[in-house]
Scaffold this active site. Structure first.
Site, mmCIF file in Angstrom:
data_model
loop_
_atom_site.group_PDB
_atom_site.id
_atom_site.type_symbol
_atom_site.label_atom_id
_atom_site.label_comp_id
_atom_site.label_asym_id
_atom_site.label_seq_id
_atom_site.Cartn_x
_atom_site.Cartn_y
_atom_site.Cartn_z
ATOM 1 N N GLY A 238 29.092 20.044 35.952
ATOM 2 C CA GLY A 238 28.213 20.996 36.623
ATOM 3 C C GLY A 238 28.857 21.941 37.598
ATOM 4 O O GLY A 238 28.178 22.840 38.108
ATOM 5 N N PRO A 289 33.408 17.613 33.654
ATOM 6 C CA PRO A 289 33.350 19.069 33.782
ATOM 7 C C PRO A 289 33.600 19.758 32.439
ATOM 8 O O PRO A 289 34.438 19.321 31.657
ATOM 9 C CB PRO A 289 34.510 19.375 34.734
ATOM 10 C CG PRO A 289 35.507 18.295 34.416
ATOM 11 C CD PRO A 289 34.693 17.069 34.079
ATOM 12 N N GLY A 290 32.833 20.788 32.183
ATOM 13 C CA GLY A 290 33.071 21.623 31.013
ATOM 14 C C GLY A 290 33.471 23.009 31.489
ATOM 15 O O GLY A 290 34.632 23.404 31.490
ATOM 16 N N ARG A 291 32.473 23.735 32.002
ATOM 17 C CA ARG A 291 32.659 25.114 32.426
ATOM 18 C C ARG A 291 33.805 25.288 33.428
ATOM 19 O O ARG A 291 34.558 26.243 33.342
ATOM 20 C CB ARG A 291 31.350 25.589 33.065
ATOM 21 C CG ARG A 291 31.284 27.063 33.341
ATOM 22 C CD ARG A 291 30.045 27.409 34.178
ATOM 23 N NE ARG A 291 28.856 26.724 33.791
ATOM 24 C CZ ARG A 291 27.891 27.241 33.001
ATOM 25 N NH1 ARG A 291 28.001 28.465 32.552
ATOM 26 N NH2 ARG A 291 26.822 26.529 32.702
ATOM 27 N N ARG A 327 25.022 33.950 25.880
ATOM 28 C CA ARG A 327 24.582 33.638 27.242
ATOM 29 C C ARG A 327 23.731 34.744 27.885
ATOM 30 O O ARG A 327 22.716 34.444 28.507
ATOM 31 C CB ARG A 327 25.764 33.271 28.136
ATOM 32 C CG ARG A 327 26.572 32.066 27.610
ATOM 33 C CD ARG A 327 27.551 31.497 28.627
ATOM 34 N NE ARG A 327 26.853 30.841 29.709
ATOM 35 C CZ ARG A 327 26.666 31.353 30.905
ATOM 36 N NH1 ARG A 327 27.184 32.537 31.205
ATOM 37 N NH2 ARG A 327 25.972 30.715 31.819
ATOM 38 N N TYR A 331 20.195 33.279 28.659
ATOM 39 C CA TYR A 331 19.967 32.874 30.059
ATOM 40 C C TYR A 331 19.962 34.066 31.021
ATOM 41 O O TYR A 331 20.092 33.839 32.234
ATOM 42 C CB TYR A 331 21.083 31.939 30.545
ATOM 43 C CG TYR A 331 21.460 30.816 29.628
ATOM 44 C CD1 TYR A 331 20.572 29.784 29.350
ATOM 45 C CD2 TYR A 331 22.727 30.772 29.059
ATOM 46 C CE1 TYR A 331 20.943 28.735 28.529
ATOM 47 C CE2 TYR A 331 23.107 29.713 28.241
ATOM 48 C CZ TYR A 331 22.211 28.707 27.975
ATOM 49 O OH TYR A 331 22.586 27.677 27.169
ATOM 50 N N CYS A 358 20.216 43.182 14.886
ATOM 51 C CA CYS A 358 18.934 43.880 14.814
ATOM 52 C C CYS A 358 17.864 43.200 15.650
ATOM 53 O O CYS A 358 16.911 42.614 15.119
ATOM 54 C CB CYS A 358 18.497 43.963 13.363
ATOM 55 S SG CYS A 358 19.747 44.806 12.409
ATOM 56 N N GLU A 359 18.049 43.202 16.955
ATOM 57 C CA GLU A 359 17.082 42.640 17.907
ATOM 58 C C GLU A 359 17.294 43.344 19.224
ATOM 59 O O GLU A 359 18.440 43.518 19.638
ATOM 60 C CB GLU A 359 17.381 41.158 18.185
ATOM 61 C CG GLU A 359 17.078 40.249 17.074
ATOM 62 C CD GLU A 359 16.721 38.854 17.556
ATOM 63 O OE1 GLU A 359 16.204 38.708 18.679
ATOM 64 O OE2 GLU A 359 16.976 37.933 16.793
ATOM 65 N N TYR A 387 31.012 27.833 26.757
ATOM 66 C CA TYR A 387 29.707 28.166 26.174
ATOM 67 C C TYR A 387 29.712 29.580 25.578
ATOM 68 O O TYR A 387 28.689 30.262 25.563
ATOM 69 C CB TYR A 387 28.582 27.986 27.208
ATOM 70 C CG TYR A 387 28.608 26.602 27.837
ATOM 71 C CD1 TYR A 387 28.307 25.482 27.062
ATOM 72 C CD2 TYR A 387 28.966 26.418 29.163
ATOM 73 C CE1 TYR A 387 28.362 24.203 27.619
ATOM 74 C CE2 TYR A 387 29.016 25.152 29.729
ATOM 75 C CZ TYR A 387 28.705 24.052 28.951
ATOM 76 O OH TYR A 387 28.772 22.794 29.503
HETATM 77 N N1 LLP Z 1 27.739 16.163 31.327
HETATM 78 C C1 LLP Z 1 26.503 16.268 30.780
HETATM 79 C C2 LLP Z 1 25.703 15.058 30.609
HETATM 80 C C3 LLP Z 1 26.006 17.533 30.397
HETATM 81 O O1 LLP Z 1 24.798 17.622 29.875
HETATM 82 C C4 LLP Z 1 26.801 18.690 30.592
HETATM 83 C C5 LLP Z 1 26.334 20.017 30.199
HETATM 84 C C6 LLP Z 1 28.087 18.529 31.141
HETATM 85 C C7 LLP Z 1 28.508 17.262 31.514
HETATM 86 C C8 LLP Z 1 28.991 19.705 31.392
HETATM 87 O O2 LLP Z 1 28.446 20.611 32.283
HETATM 88 P P1 LLP Z 1 29.337 21.770 32.922
HETATM 89 O O3 LLP Z 1 30.416 21.096 33.732
HETATM 90 O O4 LLP Z 1 29.920 22.563 31.814
HETATM 91 O O5 LLP Z 1 28.403 22.546 33.743
HETATM 92 N N2 LLP Z 1 24.995 26.434 27.610
HETATM 93 C C9 LLP Z 1 24.756 26.496 29.040
HETATM 94 C C10 LLP Z 1 25.251 25.249 29.734
HETATM 95 C C11 LLP Z 1 24.650 23.970 29.197
HETATM 96 C C12 LLP Z 1 25.195 22.717 29.825
HETATM 97 C C13 LLP Z 1 24.736 21.507 29.109
HETATM 98 N N3 LLP Z 1 25.223 20.251 29.623
HETATM 99 C C14 LLP Z 1 25.393 27.757 29.587
HETATM 100 O O6 LLP Z 1 25.951 28.540 28.821
HETATM 101 O O7 LLP Z 1 25.310 28.037 30.777
#
Ligand code: LLP
Length: 435
Positions: A238, A289-291, A327, A331, A358-359, A387
């Site tokens: 997050g 962490p992802g993002r 995105r 969003y 086409c949107e 993402y």
């Molecule tokens: N752990 C869990 C249980 C999650 O559901 C998620 C993300 C993460 C970790 C990683 O979150 P991050 O560190 O990346 O914030 N597609 C959306 C974001 C969806 C996130 C879903 N879950 C966007 O483009 O903003």
């Protein structure tokens, strides 16, 4: 901080000139900086130095095999949410024994795959899932290591579609029911209670919700440790990144010049706020962490196809579209847009930046002001490493974009642009339609 910056008038990813990449590989193309991912990974680990920490990269953000391999080389484990992601980590040579498997709708086949791969923990979202995992583990003659996802009901103060830690979300088990759910788990013979998990949402820009959630969870975590001997607490992912001012945010001076209450969350601030709460728990802490790891490491290169002057507004029509980077359409997300070759002598242009799909929703930005660009020139969307490609689709029968990984002055295509044959490979015209 990141390694996307102008060198002279030309936008570079590390030492690679992005205009040259666009010309060589065409557009739309994602480009990722391996060094930025390395720096982000190390900064996060350093932020929580002194804690028994494991970083499980959330593959959903960007699951390109090269990105996964790079993170595996750095020592990362992985947070997986599908059998497909598990197989990607396997293909990239990542360690599944240290990885966790999450998701609200795990199928029996996915549970079996995760158990056979020997994952570190299955993150369980409901009592029904406990029963299903117990059943599958029994069939395989194994004990399944589990952690329950507990929903702390904390407002992450982020976009409604990416917040998950509130009680109205579909995720996790309410804090008030957690002890009962653990008691159920303890009665199931094929489960081994190993940990507890939470996740608040994505793109959090302050440490406060994390602090609030860990404080709310701490009494439960301590009871679980005493009762069931849990060994880990996953505090989810997050951490947010800079989308506005993304280019400037590459430089340390930019961070230092901002008042601390306007600074997007840093790993240092996150670590400083959480370390005093986490250390006394005496558990291994998992992060997902992802993002934070890949977001600011990536850009999406696109070509200006047309500049259309409408009656009321201008339209900058690119060869990238909502199918490549969804995105903004999904969003209302902001992605900074910059030319690959800067020319400060040109006037500014204000236009709606759109794709060819086409949107009307295929719009990256309304009334965006940037340097005047001409047809055939290239631009880049910043902060697109998470993402971005991961959410791309083939809508309008547009091929999935190409992806390139950069390290220093080396760069290589790590996903070829799809061709038509690949796009239609699984399709067939049934015999009963043959006239
Ligand atoms: N752990 C869990 C249980 C999650 O559901 C998620 C993300 C993460 C970790 C990683 O979150 P991050 O560190 O990346 O914030 N597609 C959306 C974001 C969806 C996130 C879903 N879950 C966007 O483009 O903003």
């Amino acid at each position: 901080m990141h390694h996307i910056r102008y060198v002279g008038q030309r936008l570079h990813c590390e030492s690679v000139d992005l205009d040259a990449v666009a010309r060589l590989h065409g557009t739309p193309t994602y480009v990722y900086s391996a060094q930025t991912i390395t720096d982000n990974y190390r900064r996060l680990a350093a932020g929580l130095a002194g804690i028994d920490l494991r970083i499980c990269y959330a593959c959903k953000a960007n699951a390109n095999l090269a990105v996964l391999r790079h993170l595996a080389n750095l020592g990362a484990a992985f947070d997986l949410v599908s059998g497909g992601e598990l197989r990607r980590v396997q293909a990239a040579g990542g360690s599944l024994r240290h990885s966790v498997f999450a998701g609200v709708g795990k199928t029996e086949a996915e549970i079996a795959l995760a158990l056979e791969a020997g994952v570190y923990g299955l993150h369980v979202e409901s009592e029904s899932e406990l029963a299903r995992i117990d059943h599958v583990a029994g069939q395989l003659g194994r004990r399944a290591p589990i952690a329950l996802r507990v929903n702390p009901d904390v407002d992450a103060r982020t976009h409604a579609k990416i917040t998950t830690g509130r009680s109205e979300n579909k995720f996790g088990i309410p804090l008030s029911r957690a002890m009962a759910a653990y008691a159920t788990a303890a009665r199931l013979r094929h489960l081994e209670i190993r940990g507890v998990q939470m996740h608040l949402g994505s793109q959090l820009t302050s440490a406060a919700p994390f602090v609030e959630a860990v404080e709310k969870m701490a009494p439960l975590v301590e009871r679980l440790k005493a009762l069931y001997g849990i060994t880990y607490f996953s505090i989810g992912g997050g951490l947010g990144i800079a989308y506005h001012d993304a280019l400037a945010s590459g430089a340390r001076e930019w961070w230092e010049a901002r008042p601390s209450d306007e600074r997007p969350l840093t790993a240092e601030a996150y670590g400083t706020a959480l370390r005093p709460l986490l250390a006394p728990l005496g558990l291994q802490i998992l992060l997902e962490p992802g993002r934070y790891l890949t977001g600011n490491a990536g850009v999406l290169l696109a070509r200006v196809e047309y500049l259309k002057r409408g009656a009321e507004r201008n339209f900058l029509i690119l060869d990238a579209a909502m199918n490549d980077l969804v995105r903004p359409a999904m969003y209302d997300a902001y992605h900074e847009l910059v030319p690959l070759v800067r020319d400060t002598s040109r006037p500014a242009l204000t236009a709606d930046v759109v794709g060819p799909v086409c949107e009307s929703g295929d719009c990256f930005a309304r009334d965006r002001t940037l340097q005047q660009v001409s047809e055939g020139e290239f631009v880049a969307f910043l902060s697109a490493g998470a993402y971005g490609a991961a959410m791309a689709s083939r809508y309008n029968t547009r091929p999935l974009p190409a992806e390139v990984l950069v390290l220093g002055n080396c760069f290589e295509l790590v996903k070829a642009r799809e061709n038509f044959e690949i796009m239609v490979a699984g399709e067939k015209i049934p015999g009963f339609l043959n006239a």
